[in-house]
Design a protein around this motif. Structure first.
Motif, PDB file in Angstrom:
ATOM      1  N   CYS A   1      98.199 -45.829 -49.499  1.00  0.00           N
ATOM      2  CA  CYS A   1      97.208 -46.432 -50.399  1.00  0.00           C
ATOM      3  C   CYS A   1      95.769 -46.177 -49.955  1.00  0.00           C
ATOM      4  CB  CYS A   1      97.457 -47.928 -50.529  1.00  0.00           C
ATOM      5  SG  CYS A   1      99.103 -48.303 -51.167  1.00  0.00           S
ATOM      6  N   ALA A   2      95.581 -45.527 -48.820  1.00  0.00           N
ATOM      7  CA  ALA A   2      94.251 -45.108 -48.383  1.00  0.00           C
ATOM      8  C   ALA A   2      93.993 -43.644 -48.693  1.00  0.00           C
ATOM      9  CB  ALA A   2      94.084 -45.371 -46.893  1.00  0.00           C
TER      10      ALA A   2
ATOM     11  N   LEU B   1      90.481 -42.663 -50.385  1.00  0.00           N
ATOM     12  CA  LEU B   1      89.340 -42.728 -49.470  1.00  0.00           C
ATOM     13  C   LEU B   1      89.410 -41.603 -48.443  1.00  0.00           C
ATOM     14  CD1 LEU B   1      86.838 -44.530 -49.079  1.00  0.00           C
ATOM     15  CD2 LEU B   1      88.104 -45.733 -47.299  1.00  0.00           C
TER      16      LEU B   1
ATOM     17  N   HIS C   1      89.935 -54.041 -50.622  1.00  0.00           N
ATOM     18  CA  HIS C   1      91.228 -53.491 -51.040  1.00  0.00           C
ATOM     19  C   HIS C   1      91.941 -54.494 -51.954  1.00  0.00           C
ATOM     20  CE1 HIS C   1      94.420 -50.588 -50.747  1.00  0.00           C
ATOM     21  NE2 HIS C   1      95.284 -51.481 -50.293  1.00  0.00           N
TER      22      HIS C   1
ATOM     23  N   HIS D   1      97.451 -52.010 -59.007  1.00  0.00           N
ATOM     24  CA  HIS D   1      97.346 -51.258 -57.751  1.00  0.00           C
ATOM     25  C   HIS D   1      97.690 -49.803 -58.060  1.00  0.00           C
ATOM     26  CE1 HIS D   1      97.179 -50.074 -53.726  1.00  0.00           C
ATOM     27  NE2 HIS D   1      97.862 -51.035 -53.137  1.00  0.00           N
TER      28      HIS D   1
ATOM     29  N   GLY E   1      91.902 -45.769 -53.805  1.00  0.00           N
ATOM     30  CA  GLY E   1      90.686 -45.597 -53.023  1.00  0.00           C
ATOM     31  C   GLY E   1      89.613 -44.823 -53.751  1.00  0.00           C
TER      32      GLY E   1
ATOM     33  N   GLU F   1      88.307 -46.859 -56.916  1.00  0.00           N
ATOM     34  CA  GLU F   1      87.470 -47.987 -56.514  1.00  0.00           C
ATOM     35  C   GLU F   1      86.181 -47.524 -55.833  1.00  0.00           C
ATOM     36  OE1 GLU F   1      91.505 -50.697 -56.034  1.00  0.00           O
ATOM     37  OE2 GLU F   1      90.265 -50.312 -54.257  1.00  0.00           O
TER      38      GLU F   1
ATOM     39  N   LYS G   1      83.226 -49.545 -48.769  1.00  0.00           N
ATOM     40  CA  LYS G   1      84.527 -49.564 -49.429  1.00  0.00           C
ATOM     41  C   LYS G   1      85.610 -49.634 -48.365  1.00  0.00           C
ATOM     42  CE  LYS G   1      88.000 -49.060 -52.129  1.00  0.00           C
ATOM     43  NZ  LYS G   1      88.584 -50.401 -52.034  1.00  0.00           N
TER      44      LYS G   1
ATOM     45  N   SER H   1      89.807 -49.442 -47.686  1.00  0.00           N
ATOM     46  CA  SER H   1      91.141 -49.073 -48.181  1.00  0.00           C
ATOM     47  C   SER H   1      92.150 -49.260 -47.065  1.00  0.00           C
ATOM     48  CB  SER H   1      91.170 -47.622 -48.662  1.00  0.00           C
ATOM     49  OG  SER H   1      90.517 -47.466 -49.904  1.00  0.00           O
TER      50      SER H   1
END
Length: 339
Positions: free
Chosen positions: A88-89, A92, A228, A265, A271, A274, A319, A321
């Motif tokens: 999920c990162a 970024l 996050h 999500h 990342g 957002e 930010k 993540s």
């Protein structure tokens, strides 16, 4: 999404110097839908012992790097084409890699971001067994409640976010108007567990402090943090404690928000989507809201911009993540021309 980003930046395709324009497009898990379709074809039409398909190139779309390769081919980008994977990162990590390519002098422009299409039965079942999906809700649009007392998980979304990163002098020469300026990033691993963060947020707090040191930002210069915010019991508490530990007495003065109540999500795409929203917040001087935050959790006591957007000049933003496998990523960006 890639075409929109390039058009918005006013960049021609193919570029005049294709060898100076790269693509960094991450995916959380590659072409899961394509893999499933091909697997069913093999089972149902040719049997388990057969290894051919109607079109052998179909397997290409199962590879994680397929998106980066296809986008580079379509738009004539001839510099590096890379596909970071960081759960999920990922988004970024992709933009951070792109920024490093420019700072190292390897590219003048990089098309960077991430995409994810994970509405797949096996993946949704796995998240359900992990207990991280929202449950017992009547209205899906109100199911994901970041930092709320009654939060109980997220819903999976699909999407993509692409950004154009450009060397400052190159952008000035062609008269481009940037939305925000990249300042720096930092990454780390929370070794607490593969799918569980340290509830105290120690690793994330240390990472935020390292980011401030690397970018030479003082804690009281940061105006906004895009969190996050997965709306799970542990994640939201971890982030809150980490921000409070890293920013001390300035923490109550920070504007924060998490966007997953509105977007779901997006997993590997979260990342970059957002981060794009953060850049637009800097441009428009508006803090985006955390929707579905109706009853604040006593332990989650930052300013999350609950419910309604708020006007505020954002000189410096961060930010955050977080990814399964405990990959942590943070980045800082600022108003154009400030760094």
């Amino acid at each position: 999404t890639a075409a929109e980003a390039l058009a918005d930046a006013g960049l021609q395709t193919p570029p005049a110097r294709p060898d100076r324009v790269g693509c960094v497009l991450g995916t959380g898990k590659g072409g899961l839908q394509s893999f499933t379709r091909l697997w069913h074809d093999l089972r149902n039409e040719r049997g388990l012992g057969e290894t051919t398909t109607r079109d052998p190139t179909e397997w290409f779309y199962c590879w994680p790097n397929a998106a980066a390769a296809v986008v580079s081919h379509v738009f004539g980008l001839r510099a590096v084409a890379v596909c970071p994977v960081a759960a999920c990162a990922t988004g970024l990590a992709s933009v951070a890699y792109a920024a490093d390519l420019i700072r190292e002098g390897r590219c003048d422009v990089v098309l960077a971001g991430s995409a994810d299409a994970s509405l797949h039965p096996s993946l949704l079942a796995a998240y359900r067994r992990l207990g991280v999906l929202a449950r017992a809700f009547e209205e899906p649009s109100r199911a994901v409640r970041p930092f709320d007392r009654n939060r109980n998980g997220f819903l999976v979304g699909e999407g993509a976010g692409m950004l154009v990163l450009e060397r400052w002098e190159h952008a000035q020469q062609r008269g481009a108007t940037p939305y925000a300026e990249w300042v720096g990033w930092a990454g780390a691993t929370d070794v607490h567990g593969l799918i569980a963060l340290d509830a105290n947020g120690t690793a994330l707090a240390q990472l935020l402090q390292r980011l401030l040191e690397q970018t030479q930002l003082s804690w009281d210069e940061v105006d906004y943090i895009n969190l996050h915010g997965t709306a799970t019991r542990l994640n939201d508490l971890c982030e809150t404690r980490a921000v409070k530990a890293a920013f001390g007495r300035h923490a109550p003065h920070l504007s924060c928000s998490g966007l997953k109540g509105a977007l779901g999500h997006l997993l590997g795409a979260a990342g970059s989507v957002e981060l794009a929203a953060t850049a637009l917040a800097i441009r428009d001087r508006i803090i985006p809201p955390t929707v579905n935050l109706f009853e604040p959790d006593d332990l989650c006591d930052l300013d999350y911009t609950a419910g309604t957007a708020r006007s505020r000049r954002i000189e410096n933003a961060i930010k955050i993540s977080l990814g399964f496998g405990e990959g942590l990523g943070v980045e800082a960006c600022t108003e154009p021309g400030r760094s």
